[in-house]
Every structure is written in structure tokens, then in C-alpha cells.
Design a protein around this motif. Structure first.
Motif, PDB file in Angstrom:
ATOM      1  N   LEU A   1      67.529 -59.224 -73.820  1.00  0.00           N
ATOM      2  CA  LEU A   1      68.107 -60.560 -73.724  1.00  0.00           C
ATOM      3  C   LEU A   1      67.053 -61.654 -73.906  1.00  0.00           C
ATOM      4  CD1 LEU A   1      70.665 -59.998 -70.821  1.00  0.00           C
ATOM      5  CD2 LEU A   1      71.144 -60.316 -73.264  1.00  0.00           C
ATOM      6  N   CYS A   2      65.821 -61.402 -73.449  1.00  0.00           N
ATOM      7  CA  CYS A   2      64.741 -62.378 -73.661  1.00  0.00           C
ATOM      8  C   CYS A   2      64.486 -62.578 -75.151  1.00  0.00           C
ATOM      9  CB  CYS A   2      63.457 -61.912 -72.977  1.00  0.00           C
ATOM     10  SG  CYS A   2      63.377 -62.288 -71.217  1.00  0.00           S
ATOM     11  N   LYS A   3      64.559 -61.493 -75.911  1.00  0.00           N
ATOM     12  CA  LYS A   3      64.374 -61.596 -77.356  1.00  0.00           C
ATOM     13  C   LYS A   3      65.510 -62.392 -77.986  1.00  0.00           C
ATOM     14  CE  LYS A   3      61.742 -57.300 -78.029  1.00  0.00           C
ATOM     15  NZ  LYS A   3      61.756 -55.953 -78.653  1.00  0.00           N
ATOM     16  N   GLN A   4      66.736 -62.122 -77.526  1.00  0.00           N
ATOM     17  CA  GLN A   4      67.888 -62.841 -78.063  1.00  0.00           C
ATOM     18  C   GLN A   4      67.819 -64.333 -77.754  1.00  0.00           C
ATOM     19  OE1 GLN A   4      71.491 -61.014 -76.632  1.00  0.00           O
ATOM     20  NE2 GLN A   4      71.168 -59.099 -77.768  1.00  0.00           N
ATOM     21  N   GLU A   5      67.394 -64.649 -76.528  1.00  0.00           N
ATOM     22  CA  GLU A   5      67.328 -66.039 -76.087  1.00  0.00           C
ATOM     23  C   GLU A   5      66.022 -66.723 -76.484  1.00  0.00           C
ATOM     24  OE1 GLU A   5      69.829 -67.660 -74.533  1.00  0.00           O
ATOM     25  OE2 GLU A   5      71.066 -65.851 -74.724  1.00  0.00           O
ATOM     26  N   GLU A   6      65.123 -65.956 -77.123  1.00  0.00           N
ATOM     27  CA  GLU A   6      63.803 -66.464 -77.525  1.00  0.00           C
ATOM     28  C   GLU A   6      63.063 -67.080 -76.330  1.00  0.00           C
ATOM     29  OE1 GLU A   6      64.487 -69.097 -80.822  1.00  0.00           O
ATOM     30  OE2 GLU A   6      64.749 -67.433 -82.221  1.00  0.00           O
ATOM     31  N   LYS A   7      63.098 -66.346 -75.221  1.00  0.00           N
ATOM     32  CA  LYS A   7      62.459 -66.796 -73.977  1.00  0.00           C
ATOM     33  C   LYS A   7      61.094 -66.121 -73.833  1.00  0.00           C
ATOM     34  CE  LYS A   7      64.634 -68.847 -71.430  1.00  0.00           C
ATOM     35  NZ  LYS A   7      64.884 -70.294 -71.178  1.00  0.00           N
ATOM     36  N   PRO A   8      60.044 -66.873 -73.523  1.00  0.00           N
ATOM     37  CA  PRO A   8      58.722 -66.272 -73.328  1.00  0.00           C
ATOM     38  C   PRO A   8      58.744 -65.258 -72.180  1.00  0.00           C
ATOM     39  CG  PRO A   8      58.567 -68.669 -73.475  1.00  0.00           C
ATOM     40  CD  PRO A   8      60.022 -68.334 -73.345  1.00  0.00           C
ATOM     41  N   PHE A   9      58.190 -64.052 -72.416  1.00  0.00           N
ATOM     42  CA  PHE A   9      58.191 -63.062 -71.349  1.00  0.00           C
ATOM     43  C   PHE A   9      56.957 -62.172 -71.423  1.00  0.00           C
ATOM     44  CE2 PHE A   9      60.142 -60.826 -74.862  1.00  0.00           C
ATOM     45  CZ  PHE A   9      59.809 -59.484 -74.705  1.00  0.00           C
ATOM     46  N   ILE A  10      56.595 -61.647 -70.258  1.00  0.00           N
ATOM     47  CA  ILE A  10      55.493 -60.699 -70.108  1.00  0.00           C
ATOM     48  C   ILE A  10      56.055 -59.433 -69.481  1.00  0.00           C
ATOM     49  CG2 ILE A  10      53.285 -60.203 -68.971  1.00  0.00           C
ATOM     50  CD1 ILE A  10      52.786 -63.230 -68.873  1.00  0.00           C
ATOM     51  N   VAL A  11      55.656 -58.285 -69.995  1.00  0.00           N
ATOM     52  CA  VAL A  11      56.058 -57.012 -69.396  1.00  0.00           C
ATOM     53  C   VAL A  11      54.896 -56.435 -68.596  1.00  0.00           C
ATOM     54  CG1 VAL A  11      56.499 -54.581 -69.930  1.00  0.00           C
ATOM     55  CG2 VAL A  11      57.907 -56.358 -70.962  1.00  0.00           C
ATOM     56  N   GLU A  12      55.183 -56.028 -67.374  1.00  0.00           N
ATOM     57  CA  GLU A  12      54.223 -55.296 -66.543  1.00  0.00           C
ATOM     58  C   GLU A  12      54.577 -53.816 -66.634  1.00  0.00           C
ATOM     59  OE1 GLU A  12      53.454 -58.695 -63.091  1.00  0.00           O
ATOM     60  OE2 GLU A  12      54.690 -56.942 -62.647  1.00  0.00           O
ATOM     61  N   MET A  13      53.699 -53.032 -67.212  1.00  0.00           N
ATOM     62  CA  MET A  13      53.947 -51.597 -67.386  1.00  0.00           C
ATOM     63  C   MET A  13      53.321 -50.859 -66.211  1.00  0.00           C
ATOM     64  SD  MET A  13      55.525 -49.556 -69.282  1.00  0.00           S
ATOM     65  CE  MET A  13      55.657 -47.794 -69.555  1.00  0.00           C
ATOM     66  N   VAL A  14      54.171 -50.297 -65.318  1.00  0.00           N
ATOM     67  CA  VAL A  14      53.666 -49.799 -64.040  1.00  0.00           C
ATOM     68  C   VAL A  14      53.838 -48.291 -63.822  1.00  0.00           C
ATOM     69  CG1 VAL A  14      54.066 -52.038 -62.957  1.00  0.00           C
ATOM     70  CG2 VAL A  14      55.837 -50.277 -62.804  1.00  0.00           C
ATOM     71  N   ALA A  15      54.563 -47.604 -64.701  1.00  0.00           N
ATOM     72  CA  ALA A  15      54.795 -46.167 -64.466  1.00  0.00           C
ATOM     73  C   ALA A  15      55.209 -45.499 -65.773  1.00  0.00           C
ATOM     74  CB  ALA A  15      55.872 -45.964 -63.399  1.00  0.00           C
ATOM     75  N   CYS A  16      55.243 -44.168 -65.740  1.00  0.00           N
ATOM     76  CA  CYS A  16      55.620 -43.363 -66.900  1.00  0.00           C
ATOM     77  C   CYS A  16      57.036 -42.826 -66.706  1.00  0.00           C
ATOM     78  CB  CYS A  16      54.640 -42.209 -67.082  1.00  0.00           C
ATOM     79  SG  CYS A  16      55.119 -41.068 -68.402  1.00  0.00           S
ATOM     80  N   SER A  17      57.938 -43.182 -67.609  1.00  0.00           N
ATOM     81  CA  SER A  17      59.329 -42.733 -67.483  1.00  0.00           C
ATOM     82  C   SER A  17      59.443 -41.216 -67.625  1.00  0.00           C
ATOM     83  CB  SER A  17      60.209 -43.426 -68.528  1.00  0.00           C
ATOM     84  OG  SER A  17      59.807 -43.079 -69.839  1.00  0.00           O
ATOM     85  N   TRP A  18      58.567 -40.615 -68.439  1.00  0.00           N
ATOM     86  CA  TRP A  18      58.593 -39.153 -68.582  1.00  0.00           C
ATOM     87  C   TRP A  18      58.325 -38.488 -67.240  1.00  0.00           C
ATOM     88  CZ3 TRP A  18      59.646 -35.358 -72.121  1.00  0.00           C
ATOM     89  CH2 TRP A  18      59.202 -34.072 -71.790  1.00  0.00           C
TER      90      TRP A  18
END
Length: 396
Positions: A113-130
């Protein structure tokens, strides 16, 4: 400037409307205040009767909360997905910057949704889904490859990513965007006196007294690995009398209690439940060896906090744990025999003192002032890239 923080959560609410959390606390709100004067948490909420002795109250100025319905299981996703998307979309539209913590079901929607709304965002990568799915139960093993590849592909295309590990998550989920590695665990102050107290505690230890082992982790998440330590104690036979294992954490402890009962370890294993974060260090000061037996981790907060108290420690070979502990204090995840060997090897004064000093020195890298400098520099460049510096400076 208004900042939206998106994660599964949960936060906890008492009947009077007060909100509480464990790692979601006032310190986290203050961290995001660098980006904006108003910080909103968007996540699940659980109602509780009382939190005074278990959780930390979230009451810092400039904080607000938006509840998201449960969408983590297939059943709740079918039922609540449209409503969740509507809530997330509206929240994104009403905020200037979005911080999204992954992996999380809510976070995945927020990225889209951030991409659709063109909203600035930062992702915090905290764990491995695998690691999360492969080690949860036999059913989730079937979907682990799909979710791993989906997240890997998503991270690769994101513009701004903060990894909590130095190497582990970066290798599994590389990004072509602007990235950095900054632990989401920060220690306010590391006092040299804690090292001296620990060495004195070890020196004064009477071998006729049992050593206290400890783990801080959710009690109802199988991949946290407490059951492996309990099984290791049972396998020690008579030697298990030399140890007491204390568990801190939130969640339903029924399965662990059944295991303790089955193995007849009532006198060796004590489940204490959740405690407020400001009491964690007291707990750590009163144990002798900290164990992080997880089969999935990013960079474990509890282990770093234990190391800051110069606590001897051992941990599983997963996530960022090998980045924290020396190789001779690592065991293969799920290996009962290696856990036994590590506990016994560390249960003498010389090895405990060596581990205490090594851990304390490593923990200094996670002091708040050190991490804050790197994180704020990253935030500054993010704001600059989006022409938001002027807006931010006006609010300060």
C-alpha cells in the motif's frame, strides 16, 4: 510530521484503556520521534485485566495507537483481510512516513500500500521467515519455501532497508536499495561495575550450590527452544540436580508445563511468566548462565541484555546469535547433547569468568549512543532524499 509504525504486535490494553508492551515501549516511540513529533503504532491488540507487574506502560507524549484485526492464520485472514487493508490504507494516507517491520503479515500489506500511495517508508528486517515457519510445526514446513522466496524477492526491490544483523539477514534477504545494519536492541548505559559484580559473583560461587540457568523468550512459540533445554536437563540424570532453569516470557506456558510434568522436573524448572522490562536486569543479575536456544532469531534482545550484565551465555547456531557469542559457546539448534555439553563446559569458574568478560566487551557495541548515531544518520539521509528535512526541523 506523523510517523506510522507497522508490525503484528501485539500491544496490551487494560480495562481503563491504558496500553502496555514488552519491546513495544516508550523507548521505541522516542526512537521514531527523530522522524516526527507524532508516532502511531498500528498492530494487534490484546485485552488483559492487569499489567502492572508484567508489562511496560506506553504513555510517552506524541504516541497514539490504531488497532488492526487478526490476520495471521488462514481463517482470520479470510475473515478480516479486507477490513485490515482498509485500516492500513487509511492509516498510511494519514501519516507522512511509515516504518514497517518485517517479516509480518500486517507489514506485507503495508509495503504494497505504501508503494501504491507513493508514501516514503523504511523496512526494518528483523527475522528470517524460513526459520520461523520451518521450526514452528510440521504444517508450516510446507509453506516455508514459498514465504521465504516471496520475502526474499520483496526485500530485493525495497528502497530503504535496515537490517538488525551484521551479516545473516543480509545474505538471506539481500536488497538493492539503500541499506544499513543497525540493531533494534540498544542499551542505555553499560556500567563497568556490572562486570566486577559478575566476576565477584562467580568467584564466590560455592560448588555445592546449584547454578541458575535462564532464558527470556515467548513461552508459547515452539521455535524459541526452551523445551530443548528442559529435555537436556532431564537427560543429565543425577547431574541435573546441579542446575535450576528459570523461564521469563509472555504467552501460554501449558505445553512447557506438561513437558516439565512428564519429565518430573518440577524442582529444576521454574516458569516465572512475563515481567516488566525494567525488572529484566535484576533477573539477569540473579542467574549464572543465560541460554538462547532459539531455532529462529534476528538479533536477540535478551541475549544482548544478558551480555551487558557480563552474564556467561550459550546460544544456538541461528540468526545473529553467532555474531554475538564466540564459536565455543554455540550449539547446533535442537541438539540436546550439545546443549548438555555446553552447560557442563561452562559450569566452572574459569570458563564462566572468561565468558563473562568476552560477553561484556561485545555488548558495548550495542550501547544506545553508538547505535543512535548510525541510525539517526540513516534517518537524516532518508528525510533528505524525500525533501522532508524542513518539515522535521520545524517540529523540533
Amino acid at each position: 510530521m506523523k510517523v506510522l509504525f507497522v508490525h503484528n504486535g501485539p500491544v496490551f490494553q487494560t480495562p481503563d484503556g491504558s496500553l502496555y508492551g514488552v519491546t513495544h515501549n516508550n523507548d521505541l516511540v522516542r526512537r521514531y520521534h527523530y522522524l516526527g513529533s507524532q508516532v502511531t503504532f498500528l498492530m494487534r491488540k490484546k485485552n488483559i485485566e492487569s499489567a502492572a507487574s508484567k508489562f511496560s506502560k506506553i504513555d510517552v507524549d506524541g504516541f497514539s495507537f490504531i488497532e488492526i484485526p487478526e490476520i495471521m492464520s488462514l481463517k482470520t485472514r479470510i475473515k478480516n483481510y479486507r477490513q485490515a487493508c482498509s485500516i492500513i490504507k487509511e492509516a498510511i494516507q494519514n501519516h507522512d512516513i511509515v516504518i514497517i517491520r518485517l517479516p509480518s503479515a500486517v507489514g506485507n500489506i503495508a509495503v504494497k500500500l505504501c508503494k501504491q500511495e507513493e508514501k516514503p517508508f523504511i523496512v526494518e528486517m528483523v527475522a528470517c521467515s524460513w526459520d520461523v515457519l520451518w521450526n514452528y510445526n510440521w504444517k508450516t514446513k510446507f509453506i516455508a519455501p514459498y514465504f521465504f522466496l516471496r520475502l526474499r524477492n520483496r526485500i530485493k526491490k525495497l528502497p530503504y532497508v535496515i537490517y538488525v544483523t551484521n551479516n545473516f539477514l543480509q545474505k538471506r534477504y539481500p536488497s538493492k536499495g539503500i541499506q544499513t545494519n543497525i540493531s533494534n536492541v540498544e542499551l542505555t548505559y553499560i556500567d563497568e561495575s556490572n562486570k566486577k559484580k559478575r566476576i565477584n559473583k562467580i568467584t564466590d560461587w560455592n560448588k555445592s550450590s546449584p547454578l541458575i540457568l535462564g532464558t527470556i523468550a515467548a513461552l508459547d512459540v515452539p521455535y524459541k527452544g526452551q523445551a530443548d533445554v528442559i529435555k537436556a536437563l532431564a537427560k543429565m540424570g543425577v547431574a541435573k540436580q546441579k542446575f535450576i532453569y528459570r523461564l521469563i516470557g509472555q504467552g501460554d506456558d501449558n505445553k512447557l508445563q506438561l513437558l516439565i510434568e512428564k519429565l518430573k522436573l518440577h524442582s529444576q524448572v521454574q516458569i516465572l511468566g512475563p515481567i516488566p522490562h525494567n525488572k529484566i536486569f535484576s533477573f539477569l543479575d540473579n542467574i549464572d548462565i543465560y541460554i538462547q536456544p532459539s531455532k529462529q532469531e534476528g538479533l536477540p534482545r535478551a541475549l544482548i541484555e544478558a551480555m551487558s550484565r557480563a552474564c556467561p551465555a550459550i546460544g544456538a547456531r541461528t540468526g545473529g546469535i553467532p555474531e554475538l557469542l564466540s564459536e565455543d559457546r554455540i550449539f547446533d539448534k535442537g541438539s540436546i547433547n550439545q546443549i548438555i555439553d555446553q552447560i557442563i563446559n561452562l559450569s566452572n569458574k574459569e570458563n564462566m569468568i572468561k565468558s563473562a568478560i568476552c560477553n561484556f566487551n561485545e555488548a558495548k557495541k550495542y550501547e544506545k549512543k553508538v547505535l543512535e548515531e548510525g541510525r539517526n544518520k540513516y534517518y537524516y539521509n532518508f528525510l533528505k532524499d524525500h525533501n522532508l528535512l524542513a518539515k522535521t526541523s520545524k517540529q523540533k
